[in-house]
Scaffold this motif. Structure first.
Motif, PDB file in Angstrom:
ATOM      1  N   ALA A   1       0.879  -1.308  -0.177  1.00 45.22           N
ATOM      2  CA  ALA A   1      -0.124  -0.016   0.125  1.00 45.22           C
ATOM      3  C   ALA A   1       0.759   0.863  -0.300  1.00 45.22           C
ATOM      4  O   ALA A   1       2.009   1.545  -0.192  1.00 45.22           O
ATOM      5  N   TYR A   2       0.621   2.251  -0.128  1.00 45.12           N
ATOM      6  CA  TYR A   2       1.314   3.717  -0.319  1.00 45.12           C
ATOM      7  C   TYR A   2       1.528   3.654   0.853  1.00 45.12           C
ATOM      8  O   TYR A   2       1.018   3.252   1.736  1.00 45.12           O
TER       9      TYR A   2
ATOM     10  N   THR B   1      -9.327   8.878   0.316  1.00 46.63           N
ATOM     11  CA  THR B   1      -8.628   7.458  -0.164  1.00 46.63           C
ATOM     12  C   THR B   1      -7.162   7.826  -0.828  1.00 46.63           C
ATOM     13  O   THR B   1      -7.176   8.432  -1.277  1.00 46.63           O
TER      14      THR B   1
ATOM     15  N   HIS C   1      -4.603  -0.108   2.457  1.00 48.25           N
ATOM     16  CA  HIS C   1      -5.667  -0.610   0.813  1.00 48.25           C
ATOM     17  C   HIS C   1      -6.677   0.038   1.402  1.00 48.25           C
ATOM     18  O   HIS C   1      -7.333   0.149   2.115  1.00 48.25           O
ATOM     19  N   ASP C   2      -7.549   0.781   0.298  1.00 48.79           N
ATOM     20  CA  ASP C   2      -9.160   1.130  -0.169  1.00 48.79           C
ATOM     21  C   ASP C   2     -10.000   0.586   1.167  1.00 48.79           C
ATOM     22  O   ASP C   2     -11.102   1.524   1.430  1.00 48.79           O
TER      23      ASP C   2
ATOM     24  N   TYR D   1      -1.482   1.813  -6.017  1.00 50.28           N
ATOM     25  CA  TYR D   1      -0.818   0.642  -4.603  1.00 50.28           C
ATOM     26  C   TYR D   1      -1.909  -0.338  -4.568  1.00 50.28           C
ATOM     27  O   TYR D   1      -2.542   0.168  -3.768  1.00 50.28           O
ATOM     28  N   PRO D   2      -1.553  -0.980  -5.841  1.00 46.27           N
ATOM     29  CA  PRO D   2      -3.603  -1.415  -5.839  1.00 46.27           C
ATOM     30  C   PRO D   2      -3.574  -2.547  -4.840  1.00 46.27           C
ATOM     31  O   PRO D   2      -2.299  -3.099  -4.486  1.00 46.27           O
ATOM     32  N   ASN D   3      -4.814  -3.114  -3.906  1.00 47.65           N
ATOM     33  CA  ASN D   3      -4.817  -4.358  -3.300  1.00 47.65           C
ATOM     34  C   ASN D   3      -4.570  -5.602  -4.170  1.00 47.65           C
ATOM     35  O   ASN D   3      -4.830  -5.863  -5.277  1.00 47.65           O
TER      36      ASN D   3
ATOM     37  N   ASP E   1      -5.068   4.384  -2.212  1.00 44.17           N
ATOM     38  CA  ASP E   1      -4.768   3.815  -3.123  1.00 44.17           C
ATOM     39  C   ASP E   1      -4.250   3.629  -5.222  1.00 44.17           C
ATOM     40  O   ASP E   1      -3.415   3.656  -5.374  1.00 44.17           O
ATOM     41  N   SER E   2      -4.881   5.017  -5.599  1.00 45.25           N
ATOM     42  CA  SER E   2      -5.032   5.230  -6.893  1.00 45.25           C
ATOM     43  C   SER E   2      -3.734   6.805  -7.075  1.00 45.25           C
ATOM     44  O   SER E   2      -3.739   7.074  -8.566  1.00 45.25           O
TER      45      SER E   2
ATOM     46  N   SER F   1      -9.675   0.202  -6.769  1.00 44.40           N
ATOM     47  CA  SER F   1     -10.647   1.462  -5.742  1.00 44.40           C
ATOM     48  C   SER F   1     -12.155   1.449  -6.758  1.00 44.40           C
ATOM     49  O   SER F   1     -12.693   1.926  -5.790  1.00 44.40           O
TER      50      SER F   1
ATOM     51  N   THR G   1      -5.175  -0.102 -11.114  1.00 46.38           N
ATOM     52  CA  THR G   1      -5.473   0.673  -9.518  1.00 46.38           C
ATOM     53  C   THR G   1      -6.697   1.087  -9.590  1.00 46.38           C
ATOM     54  O   THR G   1      -7.661   1.038  -8.535  1.00 46.38           O
TER      55      THR G   1
END
Length: 508
Positions: free
Chosen positions: A315-316, A355, A327-328, A364-366, A357-358, A391, A387
């Motif tokens: 994740a970020y 959020t 993650h989101d 930073y996708p799950n 992730d995007s 999200s 991504t």
């Protein structure tokens, strides 16, 4: 030389060296700055609004205090040694010079020696004039102290157009949840750009209303700026002409303390203001904004981690934190948990969710989503398209769960926090937006910017704006017909008396 004279000489030498080093230090740290910028930042420190970045403070102590002290002491004692030899009865210096003259090989060398002595004599006698000339040269070359900032056509736009909030609460006001979806824009549904509709999961909710042209004002394309612009109705400018970067500075104590924002109005009307993000709250001064503007409860990466919410090294913050980020889907689940508690407590609230992730460039996708939802074989070989789709799926699930909660008198708005920071093959790009609100609220125009959301939020939760066009700050409510509405397509630069007053630095 008595003690007072020695002390005076030391102080004079110290001040001269400070002035010598200052333009070089300022240029290295902040580039070519103006005199007004320098004075303004000194005022910020004096009034207690600015501590300064710790690295900058350490550098200033080293180069503007310690080094000048060392140089002034060196110069002081060097000068005293020269005077000592010069004043000796045996005239040691004169004898040495005379011997040097006797060993001259030719007239040319004598001439050089002669002019050197004359030059040295002039330098000693006019030392302070030489230093002052050097100081002037350094300030001319390494600062803009002798220049004034260029004039811009929108210099006083904020002063001329800002509308102080004049609102009143109706008897029945609503709760509001606003989701700022990182970098979401309408272009993500354009098959000509991405070859597919990346946000199809979000577009299935037919009851959602959307402004067609939610445009981004220049210089507002980052998260903190969108937060300030949408909830306070003004751009996040540099601190007047500050040479400090507002985004990265860590030393501000209070954030626009004299500015009235949405959460300030709601706090006065007994609302509880919540902020939930998977980012560090200290990042980009977000915590200072929240503290200054009456957010009563806020959760960032640290707080959510302490509460036991799952973290991921993908994740970020994956490179900054040992446990990674959040993650989101986890962030949105945490938000739902807070909403469930608020339902039990039955109190008025406003909630901001942000959020991450995007985040550009590729997000930073799950990895679970990439594998299970998108059937991506190599989960490490993803793009921003993957991504965004993940999200979108998580946001869609949140909206469904939000509706199942059946929160009374609670509205939901989903927005992109700014355009995606990538060059896309599309000229006209607009920010994503969905309003889950009452049917009696109808959009009166097709265009909206960040500033328009401040009055719009107020009317969504049934506050009354006490002017004909629903204007608060620089924004106009989208529920009011305003034939004079104009698109703001320029960056706001220059000085502003009102902006100074928001920082508590003027009497306005």
């Amino acid at each position: 030389m008595n003690i007072k004279s020695k002390l005076f000489s030391q102080i004079v030498f110290f001040i001269l060296f400070v002035f010598l080093i200052l333009p070089l230090w300022l240029n290295k740290k902040f580039g070519l700055i103006y005199y007004e910028q320098f004075i303004f930042n000194v005022k910020l420190v004096y009034f207690g609004f600015l501590d300064g970045d710790s690295n900058i403070v350490k550098s200033a102590i080293k180069w503007l205090i310690i080094v000048p002290i060392i140089l002034s002491l060196t110069l002081f004692y060097t000068r005293n040694i020269i005077i000592f030899f010069k004043n000796k009865k045996d005239k040691s210096v004169d004898i040495i010079i005379e011997k040097l003259r006797k060993v001259k090989n030719n007239y040319y060398k004598f001439k050089i020696n002669f002019f050197f002595q004359i030059g040295f004599y002039i330098f000693v006698r006019f030392f302070y004039i030489f230093i002052i000339l050097i100081i002037i040269i350094l300030y001319s070359k390494y600062t803009n102290f002798f220049h004034k900032p260029g004039e811009v056509s929108n210099l006083d736009f904020l002063d001329k157009n800002y509308e102080y909030p004049n609102v009143s609460s109706n008897q029945d006001t609503f709760n509001l949840v606003v989701i700022y979806a990182e970098s979401f824009e309408n272009t993500m549904s354009d098959k000509k750009v991405f070859d597919e509709n990346l946000i199809i999961d979000l577009l299935k909710f037919k009851e959602a209303k959307s402004i067609k042209f939610f445009y981004q004002v220049p210089s507002t394309g980052y998260t903190l700026s969108s937060l300030v612009s949408t909830q306070c109705g003004i751009p996040l400018l540099k601190i007047k002409n500050s040479f400090f970067d507002v985004i990265n500075l860590k030393g501000i104590n209070t954030f626009l303390p004299k500015l009235t924002c949405l959460t300030d109005i709601l706090h006065e009307n007994n609302y509880y203001n919540y902020f939930i993000s998977s980012d560090d709250l200290e990042n980009s001064l977000t915590n200072k904004f929240l503290e200054t503007h009456n957010y009563t409860n806020y959760y960032g990466l640290k707080e959510l981690t302490d509460l036991g919410y799952e973290t991921s090294k993908q994740a970020y913050h994956n490179k900054k934190k040992w446990d990674g980020g959040i993650h989101d889907n986890i962030l949105l689940q945490a938000s739902l948990d807070v909403l469930k508690n608020l339902k039990k407590e039955n109190k008025k609230f406003f909630m901001t969710i942000m959020t991450l992730d995007s985040h550009a460039p590729d997000g930073y996708p799950n990895r679970e989503c990439l594998k299970e939802r998108l059937d991506l074989i190599n989960v490490n070989n993803y793009t921003i398209k993957d991504t965004v789709k993940c999200s979108s799926i998580y946001l869609s699930s949140f909206i469904e769960d939000f509706k199942k909660l059946n929160l009374k008198n609670t509205k939901l708005i989903v927005l992109g926090d700014h355009l995606l920071m990538k060059n896309l093959k599309k000229k006209d790009r607009y920010i994503f937006n969905q309003f889950y609100i009452d049917d009696n609220l109808q959009f009166e125009r097709d265009y909206m910017n960040f500033y328009d959301l401040f009055p719009t939020f107020l009317e969504v939760i049934n506050f009354k704006i006490n002017n004909d066009f629903g204007k608060v700050g620089l924004g106009y409510s989208i529920f009011k017909n305003n034939p004079n509405y104009e698109i703001i397509d320029f960056t706001m630069n220059g000085s502003s008396a009102i902006y100074d007053s928001f920082w508590g630095l003027s009497d306005l």
